[in-house]
Design a protein around this motif. Structure first.
Motif, mmCIF file in Angstrom:
data_model
loop_
_atom_site.group_PDB
_atom_site.id
_atom_site.type_symbol
_atom_site.label_atom_id
_atom_site.label_comp_id
_atom_site.label_asym_id
_atom_site.label_seq_id
_atom_site.Cartn_x
_atom_site.Cartn_y
_atom_site.Cartn_z
ATOM 1 N N ARG A 478 42.397 31.253 12.164
ATOM 2 C CA ARG A 478 43.859 31.312 12.223
ATOM 3 C C ARG A 478 44.376 31.762 10.879
ATOM 4 N NH1 ARG A 478 47.540 28.295 15.721
ATOM 5 N NH2 ARG A 478 46.310 27.486 17.437
ATOM 6 N N ALA A 505 42.412 31.981 16.746
ATOM 7 C CA ALA A 505 42.145 30.762 17.517
ATOM 8 C C ALA A 505 43.297 30.443 18.470
ATOM 9 C CB ALA A 505 41.891 29.592 16.564
ATOM 10 N N VAL A 524 33.671 28.933 13.548
ATOM 11 C CA VAL A 524 35.111 28.700 13.388
ATOM 12 C C VAL A 524 35.453 28.579 11.899
ATOM 13 C CG1 VAL A 524 37.066 27.254 14.055
ATOM 14 C CG2 VAL A 524 35.082 27.425 15.575
ATOM 15 N N VAL A 539 43.451 23.887 14.674
ATOM 16 C CA VAL A 539 42.102 24.456 14.796
ATOM 17 C C VAL A 539 41.112 23.380 15.275
ATOM 18 C CG1 VAL A 539 40.192 25.508 13.487
ATOM 19 C CG2 VAL A 539 42.517 26.337 13.186
ATOM 20 N N ASN A 542 41.380 23.354 18.845
ATOM 21 C CA ASN A 542 40.671 24.507 19.417
ATOM 22 C C ASN A 542 39.172 24.231 19.494
ATOM 23 O OD1 ASN A 542 42.878 26.676 17.612
ATOM 24 N ND2 ASN A 542 42.960 26.227 19.792
#
Ligand code: F6R
Length: 618
Positions: A478, A505, A524, A539, A542
């Protein structure tokens, strides 16, 4: 694409040519070849499909005579498959006394070939380049004047080319011409060199001259003459190459890429050097050409770049906009050029390129300049076309990057982009100087943090090697982590030939989450938990969403992030820093991951298939 080298002087020509080609092999490695003229006046050529080692073996089997003049080529195929026959040099004329090498594409070759075929010329290859060899030989046979025969042909060629020619009947001269492709002269003492870039001759001389657009070079051991295509003599300023020849060698590392990953603390430090004061304020003397008035009047910045360099632009955009409040748009050079963009004198084009020879980026800046925009280059290569054609240049001092996959050039480009953002912001005054200086001071600490990340790369390498059989790897990020995710995916595609994609994301639930199934590896990029926009919890959510669907998560997170370990199988920690600067750190484990995965698959990490380092054709 394609590397070219030329030499005239007392040294062993073959050694100079092969040494030069070795350093230029990153530009293309589909085939290689050399021509030399022996002291008895005979032109001899050896060429071979595949990498340079094949040519070296061919020469061992069929040795070449000692010679003091010659040309060499390493090819990235455009017209014609990478075969021995299509390898350069190409011989011209009935008597085959002329030898030519070419980098680029001759767009009107079909029409020129038809002209030659009608006269009964037979061709030995399927290349566009051979046409030029026959045309020059034909003109020389008519006039006996090689430079004028050469000049009369190059003006007829359309497209992009650097062409080098030698001829048995004029054994003391190398002729060269340049249009839309790079060419640099190396000046020696009683010897002179030509190369696609300075790497071709840096072990012999550091004195160099960049050849301009539509110019011809007449190179002898004791003289160098540069003329325009229409015959006017021109002089160019000499520059001193600041690369050390050893910087372009592996120096004990398993690959250039491994070395260049490790070079990053230096690359970032050298890019910062002299540009950040000890109080965190930025000075960029390079862009003195832009007055404070010009900067205050800027309405928009458009960053143009390709591939990894475009991700550097995507990352820099976050900083430039936040600090200077100038709207920034990042465009792939090849898309920008052909979509009728809105540009005026208050638009600043920032072109980012390691090589400074990427044709798409050159075409983009030429177009923008025609429309009245000022162009600022962020470039790693001294004397490159981009640097010469821009109004100002911020050099990234990453040193020569030889591996095809960009690593240290990227972290240096991001660093330069942030310096630019801080500098523009200091003039625009939209953000308090103290805030800018705080970021500047943090930027000064980045080389040390990059070293720390590099010392801890074992974990990323282990994870990469363990995933040698993965069919696909996804990357999520992100904010500034998003372009980092895209860069992680690009590295994996180009080095390991597997499907990889980087997503924002936040976009996950709008489609990409459908890709997640049991065991899918997902890397990630986790923002700092100290981030004021609370992206961190988003996040983490996510990660939970993809884990619930079977994803195997590797997180890249900030040291001290205590939450993330409970949600990811593996966490690679990088040091704390200003949140916008984090990509300089988070991208490095992704480079090491791709390198390890590719190595575990037994692939060539420095020269991945189908690629070349400089994309000098559109
Ligand atoms: C990928 C890579 C390429 C280059 C791109 C632009 O690892 O190296 O995507 O970033 O071809 O090249 P330069 O920066 O020379 O314009």
């Amino acid at each position: 694409m394609c590397g070219i080298v030329g030499y005239v002087g007392p040294k062993s020509t073959l050694d100079v040519l092969i040494g030069g080609l070795r350093r230029l092999e990153y530009r293309g490695y589909d085939s290689a070849g050399v021509s030399v003229i022996s002291p008895t006046g005979h032109l001899e050529t050896r060429k071979k499909a595949g990498k340079l080692v094949n040519l070296v073996a061919e020469i061992e089997e069929h040795p070449l005579p000692a010679a003091h003049i010659g040309i060499g080529h390493t090819r990235w195929a455009t017209h014609g498959a990478p075969t021995d026959g299509n390898a350069h040099p190409h011989l011209g004329g009935q008597t085959q006394k002329l030898s030519l090498i070419h980098n680029g594409i001759i767009e009107n070759f079909a029409e020129l070939k038809a002209e030659l075929l009608a006269e009964g010329t037979s061709f030995a290859s399927e290349t566009d380049s051979e046409v030029a060899a026959h045309l020059i030989a034909r003109e020389f046979e008519k006039t006996g004047d090689l430079p004028s025969a050469f000049a009369s042909v190059v003006v007829r060629l359309h497209g992009a080319f650097t062409i080098l020619v030698i001829h048995e009947d004029q054994p003391d001269v190398v002729l060269a011409a340049r249009r839309n492709a790079p060419l640099v002269i190396g000046l020696g003492d009683g010897e002179n060199f030509l190369g696609s870039d300075v790497a071709a001759f840096v072990e012999h001389t550091k004195r160099a001259i960049s050849v301009g657009q539509d110019e011809i070079v007449i190179l002898r051991a004791d003289s160098v003459e540069v003329r325009t295509f229409d015959g006017k003599t021109v002089t160019h300023e000499e520059f001193t190459v600041d690369w050390d020849a050893s910087a372009a060698s592996k120096g004990g590392w398993s690959s250039f890429m491994a070395k260049e990953i490790a070079d990053q603390p230096q690359a970032v430090a050298d890019t910062l050097m002299g540009r950040l004061n000890s109080d965190g304020s930025v000075r960029l003397a390079e862009i003195d050409g832009l007055s404070h008035e010009d900067i205050k009047n800027l309405e928009r910045i458009i960053i143009v770049a390709c591939g990894t360099a475009s991700y550097a632009g995507d990352i820099a955009k976050y900083g430039i906009e936040k600090w200077s409040r100038i709207p920034v748009q990042v465009e792939l050079s090849h898309e920008f050029r052909y979509r009728d963009p809105i540009i005026n004198k208050n638009t600043l084009i920032v072109a980012i390129s390691q090589s400074g020879e990427t044709m798409d980026t050159l075409m983009a800046i030429r177009y923008a300049k025609e429309l009245g925009a000022k162009v600022l280059a962020i470039c790693n290569t001294q004397g490159a076309t981009l640097a010469r054609e821009s109004d100002a240049v911020i050099y990234t001092h990453a040193g020569p990057e030889v591996a095809v996959a960009s690593t240290k050039a990227l972290t240096a480009q991001i660093t330069a982009g942030f310096l630019l953002g801080l500098f523009l912001a200091s003039i625009r005054g939209a953000v308090p100087a103290a805030e800018l200086q705080r970021v500047g001071l943090d930027l000064l600490k980045m080389p040390g943090r990059v070293s720390h990340v590099i010392e801890g790369l074992k974990q990323a390498e282990r994870l990469g090697a363990e995933m040698a059989n993965a069919k696909s790897v996804l990357f999520l990020g992100r904010n500034v982590g998003f372009p980092v995710a895209m860069e992680g995916a690009l590295k994996l595609k180009e080095l390991a030939y597997i499907h990889a994609e980087g997503f924002a994301a936040g976009e996950l639930k709008h489609g990409p989450i459908a890709l997640i199934e049991e065991g899918q590896p997902v890397i990630v990029i986790v923002p700092s938990p100290r981030d004021e926009d609370s992206l961190h919890p988003k996040v983490i959510s996510n990660i939970q969403e993809i884990r619930a669907r079977g994803a195997k998560v590797i997180a890249i997170a900030e040291e001290g992030d205590n939450q993330v370990s409970s949600y990811a199988e593996n966490v690679i920690f990088v040091p704390e820093c200003e949140t916008l600067l984090a990509p300089i750190l988070t991208v490095i484990p992704l480079q090491a991951f791709a390198l390890a995965l590719s190595t575990a698959k037994g692939l060539d990490v420095d020269q991945p298939r189908n690629l070349a380092k400089s994309v000098t054709v559109e």
